[in-house]
Design a protein around this motif. Sequence first.
Motif, mmCIF file in Angstrom:
data_model
loop_
_atom_site.group_PDB
_atom_site.id
_atom_site.type_symbol
_atom_site.label_atom_id
_atom_site.label_comp_id
_atom_site.label_asym_id
_atom_site.label_seq_id
_atom_site.Cartn_x
_atom_site.Cartn_y
_atom_site.Cartn_z
ATOM 1 N N ALA A 127 20.448 34.693 23.073
ATOM 2 C CA ALA A 127 21.806 34.658 23.618
ATOM 3 C C ALA A 127 21.797 34.096 25.035
ATOM 4 C CB ALA A 127 22.413 36.056 23.614
ATOM 5 N N VAL A 128 22.813 33.303 25.338
ATOM 6 C CA VAL A 128 22.941 32.709 26.664
ATOM 7 C C VAL A 128 23.857 33.613 27.494
ATOM 8 C CG1 VAL A 128 23.599 30.661 27.964
ATOM 9 C CG2 VAL A 128 22.653 30.427 25.653
ATOM 10 N N ARG A 129 23.291 34.209 28.522
ATOM 11 C CA ARG A 129 24.039 35.172 29.336
ATOM 12 C C ARG A 129 24.822 34.460 30.436
ATOM 13 N NH1 ARG A 129 23.207 39.566 25.991
ATOM 14 N NH2 ARG A 129 21.035 39.549 25.303
ATOM 15 N N ALA A 130 25.803 35.155 30.960
ATOM 16 C CA ALA A 130 26.498 34.669 32.148
ATOM 17 C C ALA A 130 25.518 34.575 33.305
ATOM 18 C CB ALA A 130 27.652 35.604 32.505
ATOM 19 N N SER A 131 25.775 33.676 34.215
ATOM 20 C CA SER A 131 24.884 33.505 35.357
ATOM 21 C C SER A 131 24.895 34.750 36.244
ATOM 22 C CB SER A 131 25.304 32.294 36.177
ATOM 23 O OG SER A 131 26.528 32.553 36.846
ATOM 24 N N ALA A 132 23.868 34.858 37.066
ATOM 25 C CA ALA A 132 23.800 35.986 38.010
ATOM 26 C C ALA A 132 25.006 35.972 38.945
ATOM 27 C CB ALA A 132 22.497 35.922 38.793
ATOM 28 N N GLU A 133 25.441 34.785 39.341
ATOM 29 C CA GLU A 133 26.602 34.682 40.230
ATOM 30 C C GLU A 133 27.850 35.223 39.561
ATOM 31 O OE1 GLU A 133 29.108 31.268 42.712
ATOM 32 O OE2 GLU A 133 27.444 30.702 41.412
ATOM 33 N N VAL A 134 28.061 34.873 38.294
ATOM 34 C CA VAL A 134 29.211 35.384 37.564
ATOM 35 C C VAL A 134 29.118 36.899 37.426
ATOM 36 C CG1 VAL A 134 30.295 35.469 35.281
ATOM 37 C CG2 VAL A 134 29.754 33.262 36.316
ATOM 38 N N SER A 135 27.956 37.408 37.082
ATOM 39 C CA SER A 135 27.787 38.855 36.909
ATOM 40 C C SER A 135 28.058 39.598 38.209
ATOM 41 C CB SER A 135 26.375 39.157 36.411
ATOM 42 O OG SER A 135 26.164 38.570 35.134
ATOM 43 N N ARG A 136 27.584 39.070 39.331
ATOM 44 C CA ARG A 136 27.816 39.726 40.623
ATOM 45 C C ARG A 136 29.295 39.752 40.973
ATOM 46 N NH1 ARG A 136 23.077 36.895 42.208
ATOM 47 N NH2 ARG A 136 24.363 35.212 43.085
ATOM 48 N N SER A 137 30.023 38.708 40.580
ATOM 49 C CA SER A 137 31.447 38.637 40.922
ATOM 50 C C SER A 137 32.269 39.714 40.232
ATOM 51 C CB SER A 137 32.007 37.259 40.567
ATOM 52 O OG SER A 137 32.161 37.108 39.157
ATOM 53 N N LEU A 138 31.735 40.282 39.166
ATOM 54 C CA LEU A 138 32.475 41.263 38.374
ATOM 55 C C LEU A 138 32.114 42.702 38.704
ATOM 56 C CD1 LEU A 138 32.296 39.454 34.924
ATOM 57 C CD2 LEU A 138 34.231 39.532 36.499
ATOM 58 N N VAL A 139 31.198 42.886 39.661
ATOM 59 C CA VAL A 139 30.786 44.240 40.030
ATOM 60 C C VAL A 139 31.953 44.966 40.687
ATOM 61 C CG1 VAL A 139 29.249 45.608 41.486
ATOM 62 C CG2 VAL A 139 28.364 43.610 40.251
#
Length: 273
Positions: A127-139
Amino acid sequence: MPHATSHDGARIWYEAIGSGPPLVLLAGQANDHRWWDSVRDDFAAAHRTVVLDHLGTGDSDSPAEAEYSTRRFAADVIAVLDALGLARAHVYGTSMGGKVAQRVALDHPHRVGALVLGCTSAGGAEAVRASAEVSRSLVGAGPEARRALAELMYTPEWTRAHPGPHRTLGSPMRLPARRGHLRASNAHDAAAELGRIGAPTLVLHGTDDLLTPPDNARLLARDIPGAELVLLDGARHAYFEEQRELAAKVVLDFLSRHPMPAASGTGVERDGR
């Protein structure tokens, strides 16, 4: 209000409107049936559309101790079909709802007519995950995280023309349920089982989806026998709303080419109430 009773006694809210072959619409993570509010009428003209509130959302139960998994959510879908007297239904799931739809098709194949998987993933190592930048933006759950989620759902041009409220940005939930939804979505892994899906399958995805990158759609279409793949140019995660007219037409055309088997039945209630 109508509720189905799941295997552990939890009450799952549902509603059915329209007429024609039944179509279950499954919302994304931490969202209730209102996820579909802006587009549901597009399907109710040709189908008896069934929506439900996932465990922990909306008017469904939110027990302090509960199992949260896509397999469990799939069993809740079956409980709703049973409550409606439906032997079989088409299933259209988006985001985490697409993961639940995979489990419905795998665990309960005789209950599924055609399958539509939107903006979703099979999980697993490929599976292709969201980037670390995208994940951090949703914290977090504050305004900044909500704005970041809206930008992942819609293009800026669309949100300027449609200021909201947007029904895809999450439902009010108790914290244990919210965490349970996150665990369920993250733990989903049907990759090794996709070859067992026998239902006619359509895979839909926006080309600009950073939340669930579109390579996930290509993997689903590769591994599900006979699956059709449609990529919507320029669309983000909520393609079904921003590109409503085109996306609905693609789904309805697909379902019309895969009619419900005559033996499936049409249910014993008219409106789910």
